[in-house]
Design an enzyme around this catalytic site. Structure first.
Site, PDB file in Angstrom:
ATOM      1  N   SER A   1     -27.431  65.629  17.476  1.00  0.00           N
ATOM      2  CA  SER A   1     -26.694  66.892  17.341  1.00  0.00           C
ATOM      3  C   SER A   1     -25.690  67.000  18.469  1.00  0.00           C
ATOM      4  O   SER A   1     -25.886  66.417  19.549  1.00  0.00           O
ATOM      5  CB  SER A   1     -27.667  68.076  17.400  1.00  0.00           C
ATOM      6  OG  SER A   1     -26.971  69.302  17.527  1.00  0.00           O
TER       7      SER A   1
ATOM      8  N   TYR B   1     -34.800  73.212  20.877  1.00  0.00           N
ATOM      9  CA  TYR B   1     -34.059  72.338  19.952  1.00  0.00           C
ATOM     10  C   TYR B   1     -33.095  71.431  20.709  1.00  0.00           C
ATOM     11  O   TYR B   1     -33.058  70.214  20.501  1.00  0.00           O
ATOM     12  CB  TYR B   1     -33.303  73.194  18.943  1.00  0.00           C
ATOM     13  CG  TYR B   1     -32.458  72.404  17.958  1.00  0.00           C
ATOM     14  CD1 TYR B   1     -33.034  71.822  16.840  1.00  0.00           C
ATOM     15  CD2 TYR B   1     -31.089  72.247  18.156  1.00  0.00           C
ATOM     16  CE1 TYR B   1     -32.274  71.100  15.932  1.00  0.00           C
ATOM     17  CE2 TYR B   1     -30.314  71.531  17.261  1.00  0.00           C
ATOM     18  CZ  TYR B   1     -30.909  70.954  16.152  1.00  0.00           C
ATOM     19  OH  TYR B   1     -30.147  70.229  15.263  1.00  0.00           O
TER      20      TYR B   1
END
Length: 678
Positions: free
Chosen positions: A555, A568
């Site tokens: 990501s 996350y």
């Protein structure tokens, strides 16, 4: 509208082709003769409908039929130049075609056009070939069928074989068919129903005779230690051996594999005569074109250790390659096609089963089906007599036939990921599903792994049949579940080339609201899960010795400090560094490890649909339905990132154009300056 005669032919063909013991995939051909109106003259014209080159009886449609003018086909007798030049007759059939379109005529067209019967079947049934390959096949034919079925000595398929069968039909008007030495059967009838009845009668009569008069032990005495392993142990051994065997079978070019461990195969390998029979090879031309002239046979019992079997397989593989090159050199003429590779297409492992190989899963599976036919043929021939296939020189003439070479040359260029076997985690939706879809479109075999088995199987079904994709359940946080997914991949397709660590989830919370359980869950799925998948996959990749790819869907958050996202983003940073670490460690094995850093992918995302999207929208103070637009507006390119954009990056990273790239993270974020890599 389909001509009624052609429609009846298609229906008959589909019925005959539905049973693999009657004829093999893409093997055999059928025909019918009838009339249509010539659109040029307005007069009736007699036509021949016949299965075209490369078609399959079981799935035959009108498009698979060649349609020829019968008078012109039969007129070719007048220009036939003889056996030494009969390959020229295939091109001559093009000048007899009626109308446009339709399939290309095959080498067997002469058989159907020259035999004076309205309907003709040429098939490769196990029972018929058993008689055709018996040492005393001609005498057996007379004994079993009397004068109703006549013997035709071996002759390579072509115009002369058509003339031979036509002459027999003319001399024996009461006959219903022939046994073609070393090859198969041909039958005929006045109607489509009669031709099919006669074909089935020949097959059933041959099988009944084998059952009644055959020896009960055609493969000899049982071999101690060669009996089948129990199913669970057999599958465990297959998983251990498959990557090694695939690597050996892919020495010249990459192959996809297929495992067959049916009773017929295991029984054959458990008896004393299997080494002798396997060395004789197959006989029917359709068989050894798929299976190669003979298989590689592991000459160790099932009780040997994996290490002993692997070492012996490596030695046998080198010996097989030398033997195949010698076979080629013995028979190749100055104008023969170049050798196509010396690796085996079939590898037999006592107690475990048969590994077969091809340029795609269907080809690998069909090669196994053909060798299973060959085992049944050997059983029948040995039960009645002695198995005596056509000689080696004739096998070579067909394997390296100029017409076969031309057929291979007409195949389309392989797609970028042809022969590659991919496992994608979290692939039932969103990015994972888009990646799996793209890889399958590029020619890969794909295993869709997901927590939800039904969704995984449904996503796989959308990509095609099990020759293209399968769905498996996989909780990537559990070692046993990860290993089971890897094992399923190896058993389904023979090995593994490409892993995409995509499984993920997110809980969007600020630091003080993030619980230890939140932290552990996200790290278990993404950091630990990716580690477990990569470790299990690496064992297979190293055993194969064929290199490979591992891709992490990380990501932009791996490098960008977004708000309220501690767990996350931290686990994404963990994944990003795993890419670098594994690129260094696995590089010596030819394995590339790369990552993709997307921006938030809203559309189709399982993560966003599960509440993440609502939380992120709340963080940014916007309606959830506007989240994709919001992400797009904060990028340099002002574009929303879609699952397909991420899939494109995976395809490029694992394709042929970036063969020298490893340890790279590719941003797929439409340009987020704060996430630029430094």
């Amino acid at each position: 509208m389909t001509n009624p005669t052609a429609a009846a032919l298609i229906a008959r063909s589909n019925r005959l082709g539905a049973d693999p013991t009657t004829t093999n995939y893409a093997g055999g051909n059928t025909s019918a003769k009838g009339t249509e109106t010539d659109p040029v003259t307005g007069e009736p014209v007699e036509l021949l409908w016949v299965k075209g080159s490369g078609g399959d009886l079981g799935t035959l449609t009108e498009a698979g039929l060649a349609v020829l003018r019968l008078d012109r086909v039969r007129a070719l007798r007048n220009v036939y130049p003889g056996v030494e030049r009969e390959d020229e007759m295939v091109a001559a059939f093009d000048h007899t075609l009626f109308g446009t379109g339709g399939a290309a005529p095959s080498i067997d067209t002469a058989m159907h056009g020259l035999v004076d019967a309205p309907h003709v079947d040429h098939l490769h049934p196990d029972a018929g070939i058993a008689v055709a390959t018996a040492a005393d096949g001609e005498a057996l034919t007379q004994r079993i069928f009397g004068d109703r079925v006549l013997w035709v000595p071996w002759r390579r398929p072509g115009f002369q074989l058509g003339l031979d069968i036509a002459a027999i039909k003319e001399r024996h008007p009461d006959a219903v068919g022939t046994i073609l030495g070393g090859h198969g059967i041909t039958a005929w009838g006045a109607t489509s129903e009669e031709a099919e009845t006669n074909s089935r009668w020949i097959i059933d009569t041959a099988q009944a005779y084998i059952d009644e008069h055959g020896r009960p032990d055609p493969f000899g005495a049982p071999l101690p230690g060669y009996e089948p392993l129990p199913e669970a142990e057999r599958r465990t051994r297959a998983v251990a051996l498959a990557p090694v065997i695939r690597g050996l079978a892919s020495h010249d070019r990459p192959m996809v594999g297929h495992l067959t461990d049916t009773d017929d195969v295991l029984d054959f390998l458990a008896h004393a005569e299997h080494p002798r029979l396997a060395a004789l090879g197959t006989s029917c031309p359709d068989h050894f074109l798929r299976t190669k002239v003979k298989p590689l046979v592991l000459d160790l019992p099932a009780t040997a250790t994996v290490e002993e079997q692997v070492a012996r397989l490596r030695d046998l593989h080198e010996a097989y390659r030398e033997d195949y090159r010698a076979y080629y050199d013995r028979h190749a003429t100055a104008d023969a096609p170049a050798i196509r590779g010396a690796d085996p297409a079939v590898v037999l492992v006592p107690g475990v089963g048969m590994f077969s190989y091809g340029a795609d899963k269907q080809t690998a599976r069909v090669a196994g089906e053909f060798y299973l036919n060959a085992i049944r043929v050997m059983r029948g021939a040995e039960a009645l007599s002695t198995y005596a296939p056509i000689d080696e020189a004739e096998k070579f003439r067909i394997e390296y036939w100029a017409l076969e070479e031309a057929k291979l040359a007409r195949r389309p260029k392989p797609r970028s990921h042809a022969t590659r076997i991919a496992l994608v985690t979290g692939a039932a939706s969103g990015i994972g599903k888009a990646v799996a879809t793209r890889l399958a479109a590029d020619g890969a075999c794909v295993v869709i792994a997901d927590l939800d088995l039904q969704k995984a199987q449904a996503a796989a079904a959308e990509l095609g049949g099990t020759d293209v994709a399968i769905g498996v359940a996989a909780n990537v946080t559990e070692e046993d579940a990860v290993q089971a997914a890897i094992d399923a991949t190896v058993l389904a397709f023979g090995g593994l080339d490409l892993v995409v660590n995509n499984a993920g989830l997110s809980l969007s919370k600020p630091l003080l609201e993030t619980t230890a359980a939140d932290w552990d869950l996200q790290h278990d799925v993404m950091a630990k899960g990716s580690f477990l998948v990569s470790r299990a996959a690496a064992r297979v990749l190293i055993d194969q010795g064929m290199g490979g790819d591992v891709v992490y869907i990380s990501s932009k958050n791996a490098v960008f400090a977004g708000p309220n996202n501690i767990a996350y983003s931290a686990t994404k940073a963990d994944q990003a560094h795993q890419v670098r670490l594994l690129a260094v460690e696995l590089g010596e094995h030819g394995v590339k490890v790369n990552g993709v850093n997307p921006d938030g992918v809203v559309r189709g995302s399982g993560i966003f649909a599960s509440g993440w999207g609502a939380n992120r929208a709340k963080t940014y103070g916007i309606p959830e339905e506007d989240l994709g637009k919001f992400y797009a507006q904060r990028t340099i390119l002002k574009r929303e990132v879609l699952p397909e954009n991420v899939a494109n990056a995976v395809a490029v990273l694992t394709g042929p154009d970036l063969s020298h790239t490893t340890g790279l993270h590719v941003p797929v974020d439409a340009g987020v300056a704060a996430a630029f890599l430094r």
